[in-house]
Design a protein around this motif. Structure first.
Motif, PDB file in Angstrom:
ATOM      1  N   ILE A  49      31.109  55.176   6.046  1.00 15.77           N
ATOM      2  CA  ILE A  49      31.619  55.286   7.420  1.00 15.77           C
ATOM      3  C   ILE A  49      30.487  55.022   8.404  1.00 15.77           C
ATOM      4  O   ILE A  49      30.639  54.271   9.366  1.00 15.77           O
ATOM      5  CB  ILE A  49      32.254  56.671   7.669  1.00 15.77           C
ATOM      6  CG1 ILE A  49      33.527  56.827   6.834  1.00 15.77           C
ATOM      7  CG2 ILE A  49      32.562  56.866   9.156  1.00 15.77           C
ATOM      8  CD1 ILE A  49      34.062  58.245   6.797  1.00 15.77           C
ATOM      9  N   VAL A  52      29.484  51.234   8.520  1.00 14.92           N
ATOM     10  CA  VAL A  52      30.386  50.303   9.193  1.00 14.92           C
ATOM     11  C   VAL A  52      30.590  50.639  10.664  1.00 14.92           C
ATOM     12  O   VAL A  52      31.225  49.877  11.391  1.00 14.92           O
ATOM     13  CB  VAL A  52      31.766  50.202   8.489  1.00 14.92           C
ATOM     14  CG1 VAL A  52      31.609  49.762   7.050  1.00 14.92           C
ATOM     15  CG2 VAL A  52      32.560  51.486   8.613  1.00 14.92           C
ATOM     16  N   SER A  53      30.032  51.750  11.116  1.00 16.41           N
ATOM     17  CA  SER A  53      30.296  52.203  12.488  1.00 16.41           C
ATOM     18  C   SER A  53      29.953  51.190  13.580  1.00 16.41           C
ATOM     19  O   SER A  53      30.679  51.107  14.569  1.00 16.41           O
ATOM     20  CB  SER A  53      29.605  53.542  12.749  1.00 16.41           C
ATOM     21  OG  SER A  53      28.207  53.414  12.687  1.00 16.41           O
ATOM     22  N   TYR A  55      30.150  47.909  13.503  1.00 20.93           N
ATOM     23  CA  TYR A  55      30.822  46.617  13.379  1.00 20.93           C
ATOM     24  C   TYR A  55      32.188  46.627  14.049  1.00 20.93           C
ATOM     25  O   TYR A  55      32.986  47.534  13.864  1.00 20.93           O
ATOM     26  CB  TYR A  55      30.946  46.229  11.898  1.00 20.93           C
ATOM     27  CG  TYR A  55      29.596  46.081  11.261  1.00 20.93           C
ATOM     28  CD1 TYR A  55      28.788  44.994  11.560  1.00 20.93           C
ATOM     29  CD2 TYR A  55      29.101  47.058  10.415  1.00 20.93           C
ATOM     30  CE1 TYR A  55      27.521  44.867  11.017  1.00 20.93           C
ATOM     31  CE2 TYR A  55      27.836  46.944   9.854  1.00 20.93           C
ATOM     32  CZ  TYR A  55      27.054  45.842  10.170  1.00 20.93           C
ATOM     33  OH  TYR A  55      25.802  45.737   9.634  1.00 20.93           O
ATOM     34  N   ASN A  56      32.448  45.570  14.813  1.00 21.32           N
ATOM     35  CA  ASN A  56      33.741  45.363  15.465  1.00 21.32           C
ATOM     36  C   ASN A  56      34.141  46.597  16.275  1.00 21.32           C
ATOM     37  O   ASN A  56      35.270  47.070  16.184  1.00 21.32           O
ATOM     38  CB  ASN A  56      34.805  45.001  14.428  1.00 21.32           C
ATOM     39  CG  ASN A  56      36.009  44.354  15.058  1.00 21.32           C
ATOM     40  OD1 ASN A  56      35.915  43.751  16.111  1.00 21.32           O
ATOM     41  ND2 ASN A  56      37.154  44.479  14.403  1.00 21.32           N
ATOM     42  N   GLN A  59      35.920  49.555  14.453  1.00 25.65           N
ATOM     43  CA  GLN A  59      37.291  49.458  13.950  1.00 25.65           C
ATOM     44  C   GLN A  59      37.395  49.637  12.430  1.00 25.65           C
ATOM     45  O   GLN A  59      38.416  50.089  11.939  1.00 25.65           O
ATOM     46  CB  GLN A  59      37.922  48.134  14.370  1.00 25.65           C
ATOM     47  CG  GLN A  59      38.121  48.043  15.872  1.00 25.65           C
ATOM     48  CD  GLN A  59      38.944  49.190  16.432  1.00 25.65           C
ATOM     49  OE1 GLN A  59      40.041  49.470  15.968  1.00 25.65           O
ATOM     50  NE2 GLN A  59      38.401  49.869  17.420  1.00 25.65           N
ATOM     51  N   TYR A  60      36.340  49.322  11.698  1.00 25.38           N
ATOM     52  CA  TYR A  60      36.390  49.480  10.243  1.00 25.38           C
ATOM     53  C   TYR A  60      36.254  50.942   9.819  1.00 25.38           C
ATOM     54  O   TYR A  60      36.549  51.294   8.684  1.00 25.38           O
ATOM     55  CB  TYR A  60      35.302  48.638   9.567  1.00 25.38           C
ATOM     56  CG  TYR A  60      35.539  47.157   9.728  1.00 25.38           C
ATOM     57  CD1 TYR A  60      36.638  46.550   9.134  1.00 25.38           C
ATOM     58  CD2 TYR A  60      34.682  46.375  10.487  1.00 25.38           C
ATOM     59  CE1 TYR A  60      36.872  45.197   9.290  1.00 25.38           C
ATOM     60  CE2 TYR A  60      34.904  45.019  10.652  1.00 25.38           C
ATOM     61  CZ  TYR A  60      35.996  44.429  10.045  1.00 25.38           C
ATOM     62  OH  TYR A  60      36.230  43.102  10.217  1.00 25.38           O
ATOM     63  N   MET A  61      35.822  51.796  10.737  1.00 26.91           N
ATOM     64  CA  MET A  61      35.688  53.207  10.419  1.00 26.91           C
ATOM     65  C   MET A  61      37.025  53.812   9.991  1.00 26.91           C
ATOM     66  O   MET A  61      37.080  54.630   9.077  1.00 26.91           O
ATOM     67  CB  MET A  61      35.119  53.976  11.611  1.00 26.91           C
ATOM     68  CG  MET A  61      33.685  53.620  11.938  1.00 26.91           C
ATOM     69  SD  MET A  61      33.157  54.309  13.511  1.00 26.91           S
ATOM     70  CE  MET A  61      33.105  56.046  13.122  1.00 26.91           C
ATOM     71  N   ASP A  63      39.508  52.241   8.577  1.00 27.22           N
ATOM     72  CA  ASP A  63      39.831  51.749   7.240  1.00 27.22           C
ATOM     73  C   ASP A  63      39.072  52.525   6.171  1.00 27.22           C
ATOM     74  O   ASP A  63      39.637  52.909   5.147  1.00 27.22           O
ATOM     75  CB  ASP A  63      39.499  50.253   7.121  1.00 27.22           C
ATOM     76  CG  ASP A  63      40.327  49.411   8.072  1.00 27.22           C
ATOM     77  OD1 ASP A  63      41.487  49.778   8.323  1.00 27.22           O
ATOM     78  OD2 ASP A  63      39.798  48.409   8.570  1.00 27.22           O
ATOM     79  N   VAL A  64      37.807  52.750   6.434  1.00 31.84           N
ATOM     80  CA  VAL A  64      36.974  53.472   5.455  1.00 31.84           C
ATOM     81  C   VAL A  64      37.435  54.924   5.329  1.00 31.84           C
ATOM     82  O   VAL A  64      37.347  55.509   4.253  1.00 31.84           O
ATOM     83  CB  VAL A  64      35.473  53.373   5.824  1.00 31.84           C
ATOM     84  CG1 VAL A  64      34.624  54.225   4.914  1.00 31.84           C
ATOM     85  CG2 VAL A  64      35.017  51.918   5.760  1.00 31.84           C
ATOM     86  N   HIS A  65      37.967  55.493   6.397  1.00 30.74           N
ATOM     87  CA  HIS A  65      38.486  56.857   6.303  1.00 30.74           C
ATOM     88  C   HIS A  65      39.618  56.962   5.273  1.00 30.74           C
ATOM     89  O   HIS A  65      39.805  58.005   4.662  1.00 30.74           O
ATOM     90  CB  HIS A  65      38.990  57.342   7.665  1.00 30.74           C
ATOM     91  CG  HIS A  65      37.976  58.099   8.434  1.00 30.74           C
ATOM     92  ND1 HIS A  65      37.048  57.489   9.244  1.00 30.74           N
ATOM     93  CD2 HIS A  65      37.732  59.426   8.497  1.00 30.74           C
ATOM     94  CE1 HIS A  65      36.295  58.414   9.784  1.00 30.74           C
ATOM     95  NE2 HIS A  65      36.669  59.600   9.351  1.00 30.74           N
ATOM     96  N   PRO A 108      36.141  55.738  16.122  1.00 31.15           N
ATOM     97  CA  PRO A 108      35.628  54.506  16.730  1.00 31.15           C
ATOM     98  C   PRO A 108      35.530  54.569  18.250  1.00 31.15           C
ATOM     99  O   PRO A 108      34.699  53.906  18.841  1.00 31.15           O
ATOM    100  CB  PRO A 108      36.611  53.427  16.291  1.00 31.15           C
ATOM    101  CG  PRO A 108      37.812  54.122  15.802  1.00 31.15           C
ATOM    102  CD  PRO A 108      37.384  55.503  15.395  1.00 31.15           C
TER     103      PRO A 108
END
Length: 146
Positions: A49, A52-53, A55-56, A59-61, A63-65, A108
């Protein structure tokens, strides 16, 4: 959004993975080993988490959750309700502390309402209850003797 350090995430991931590997090599069937492995898996998830924090716009946070639910399913494989409860307790305190101290490492947008936080807690409790129930049912059936 915070700037995640690949070195920090990678270094901490290596340390917890090595500790879990050491525990598994020393006493593969012990409760202490299962707890160390579950701690390492949760730590890997937290580091992912964090990684990826930036990036974008974070927004990927989200997904990783979702990997939390996969992890809880994997913990059921231990057929050990203590392992499931232990891992979920780590996740709970991770969210509780970071929600108020460093929310940008969890959400995010960097801010979140108490209602949203409580909804996540409810989802985690339901997931944990199902996982513990399943682990107990398999253990009682005799299919998963440790």
């Amino acid at each position: 959004m915070c700037g995640a350090s690949v070195v920090v995430a990678g270094g901490l991931s290596f340390v917890v993975a090595a500790a879990a590997q050491f525990a598994a090599a020393r006493a593969p069937a012990d409760l202490q080993t299962r707890l160390m492995i579950s701690t390492a898996m949760v730590a890997q998830w937290i580091m992912l988490i964090y990684a990826v924090s930036p990036y974008n716009d974070g927004q990927y946070m989200l997904d990783v959750h979702m990997l939390f639910f996969i992890m809880m399913g994997a913990f059921v494989a231990y057929i050990c309700p203590i392992t499931v409860l232990f891992a979920d307790t780590i996740v709970f305190f991770h969210h509780l502390i970071f929600n108020f101290v460093m929310p940008q490492l969890i959400w995010p947008v960097g801010t979140i309402t108490l209602g949203h936080f409580l909804l996540h807690c409810l989802m985690a409790v339901v997931t944990t209850a199902i996982s513990v129930s399943l682990a107990l049912a398999v253990r009682r059936s005799g299919c998963g003797e440790m």
